[in-house]
Design an enzyme around this catalytic site. Sequence first.
Site, PDB file in Angstrom:
ATOM      1  N   PHE A 142      60.951 -14.069   7.227  1.00 26.49           N
ATOM      2  CA  PHE A 142      60.329 -14.460   8.498  1.00 26.49           C
ATOM      3  C   PHE A 142      59.961 -15.934   8.412  1.00 26.49           C
ATOM      4  O   PHE A 142      59.136 -16.332   7.594  1.00 26.49           O
ATOM      5  CB  PHE A 142      59.076 -13.653   8.839  1.00 26.49           C
ATOM      6  CG  PHE A 142      58.514 -14.075  10.174  1.00 26.49           C
ATOM      7  CD1 PHE A 142      59.003 -13.524  11.348  1.00 26.49           C
ATOM      8  CD2 PHE A 142      57.553 -15.073  10.262  1.00 26.49           C
ATOM      9  CE1 PHE A 142      58.536 -13.957  12.596  1.00 26.49           C
ATOM     10  CE2 PHE A 142      57.083 -15.515  11.497  1.00 26.49           C
ATOM     11  CZ  PHE A 142      57.571 -14.945  12.664  1.00 26.49           C
ATOM     12  N   ASP A 227      58.826 -21.959   1.949  1.00 28.20           N
ATOM     13  CA  ASP A 227      58.024 -21.747   3.147  1.00 28.20           C
ATOM     14  C   ASP A 227      56.703 -21.122   2.693  1.00 28.20           C
ATOM     15  O   ASP A 227      56.621 -19.925   2.468  1.00 28.20           O
ATOM     16  CB  ASP A 227      58.778 -20.845   4.135  1.00 28.20           C
ATOM     17  CG  ASP A 227      57.960 -20.589   5.413  1.00 28.20           C
ATOM     18  OD1 ASP A 227      56.750 -20.895   5.413  1.00 28.20           O
ATOM     19  OD2 ASP A 227      58.538 -20.069   6.395  1.00 28.20           O
ATOM     20  N   LYS A 256      49.830 -22.655   9.427  1.00 28.34           N
ATOM     21  CA  LYS A 256      48.716 -21.717   9.522  1.00 28.34           C
ATOM     22  C   LYS A 256      47.384 -22.312   9.065  1.00 28.34           C
ATOM     23  O   LYS A 256      46.763 -23.022   9.837  1.00 28.34           O
ATOM     24  CB  LYS A 256      49.079 -20.422   8.785  1.00 28.34           C
ATOM     25  CG  LYS A 256      50.210 -19.688   9.519  1.00 28.34           C
ATOM     26  CD  LYS A 256      50.285 -18.206   9.241  1.00 28.34           C
ATOM     27  CE  LYS A 256      51.177 -17.530  10.273  1.00 28.34           C
ATOM     28  NZ  LYS A 256      52.516 -17.200   9.838  1.00 28.34           N
TER      29      LYS A 256
END
Length: 421
Positions: A142, A227, A256
């Site tokens: 993802f 990531d 985030k």
Amino acid sequence: MPARSAELRALSDEHSAHNYHPLPIVVAEAEGVWITDVEGRRYLDMLAAYSAVNFGHRNPRLTAAAKRQMDRVTLVSRAFDHDNFGPFVTELAELCGKDMVLPMNSGAEGVETALKTARKWGYEVKGVPADQANIITFEGNFHGRTTTIVSFSTDADAKDSYGPYTPGFRTVPYGDVDALKAAMDGSTVGVLIEPIQGEAGVNVPPSGFLRAVRDLCAANGTLMIADEIQSGLGRTGATFACEHEDVVPDVYILGKALGGGIMPVSAVVADADVLGVFRPGQHGSTFGGNPLACAIGREVVAMLKTGEYQERSRTLGAHMHERLARLPGDVAHEVRGRGLWAGVELHGKARPVSERLMDLGVLVKETHETTLRLAPPLTIEREDLDWALDQLEIALSTQGGDPLEPPSRAGRSSRHGAGVL
Ligand SMILES: *Cc1c(COP(=O)(O)O)cnc(C)c1O
């Protein structure tokens, strides 16, 4: 459902696209690890906005930095430099042990930026023939929701009906060194990897895998792109999840928690031989690196430099995993994760368990059918964590759908209180 919640939920249902399936709560405010809904009920947040709220809701250091900056200047675009930009990129680069930062906003934009970086580096530095570059990704990945990123998703919900897809990606099983090796060739410019797959259910790769990826990338002259949008910035008990295997990728993608739970802030961080490929006009973002984002990002970096949040995640995470490991095998057959981050694999569906936990005053979210994800703010107190885990045990022990008793308030300090106030 109480009237006020029902009314607001009806508005969302009618006028918002149905691209999410939220729990039936309507949040009014939050502080630290506690969320209050419009009826005044309080819930312990065990999701932390998928790690975007690592430092707790409205962390006073972060809101103070944001408020100070809002009284000075908030946006000038990159057409002008501002007094937080140089310090932010310098401090973030230093935290990562790299030379350069390219700031963006959402995580997906950070990933897009890293993909463009790898291709441009591939053509201009590695010498890959024009338009021949390939990038390797992993099954279960993802990395966000843009058209290019969903082109290499293996999740039908995320990908289907969005074609034609962007070419140039090869996908191999997560954890499979031989498959990775076989997929690499002279035109491979990057290997894009989550050091722990968050959305897939907090999948920790087999021990030695990250090291093997690092070594294969080095041997092939390929960029290892980590990531760390969800796994980074303290979540796993280290600043970066790659540290658990003493691995330093060529490129970090952050997001985030970098925005302190206040606004979207993402960044690609790498050395000058990689990020140095960009010249004026070749990439950009109106909001990327804006004064408010940089003020918040600088505070986040300063907080991470002390190591205190990483330490909390390490210690409390060990405690959480110890308790989760004792869940009865007939309800939870696997627990994965590191630090204050866990994927609990259930025999039955996870959604009813999240709903029961909500009634018990604990907010979590299922991922896929049968996985519960736990990721509380790293500021959580041990007592609150234990209380949440008690509620999880209760929710799991009533998996047959029995009516629930209200949560026990025993052993909890008076400033807390789930259930109705
Ligand atoms: C959340 C996430 C993204 C996407 O971030 P957005 O801010 O939602 O675009 C990318 N990669 C990983 C690993 C993530 O967890």
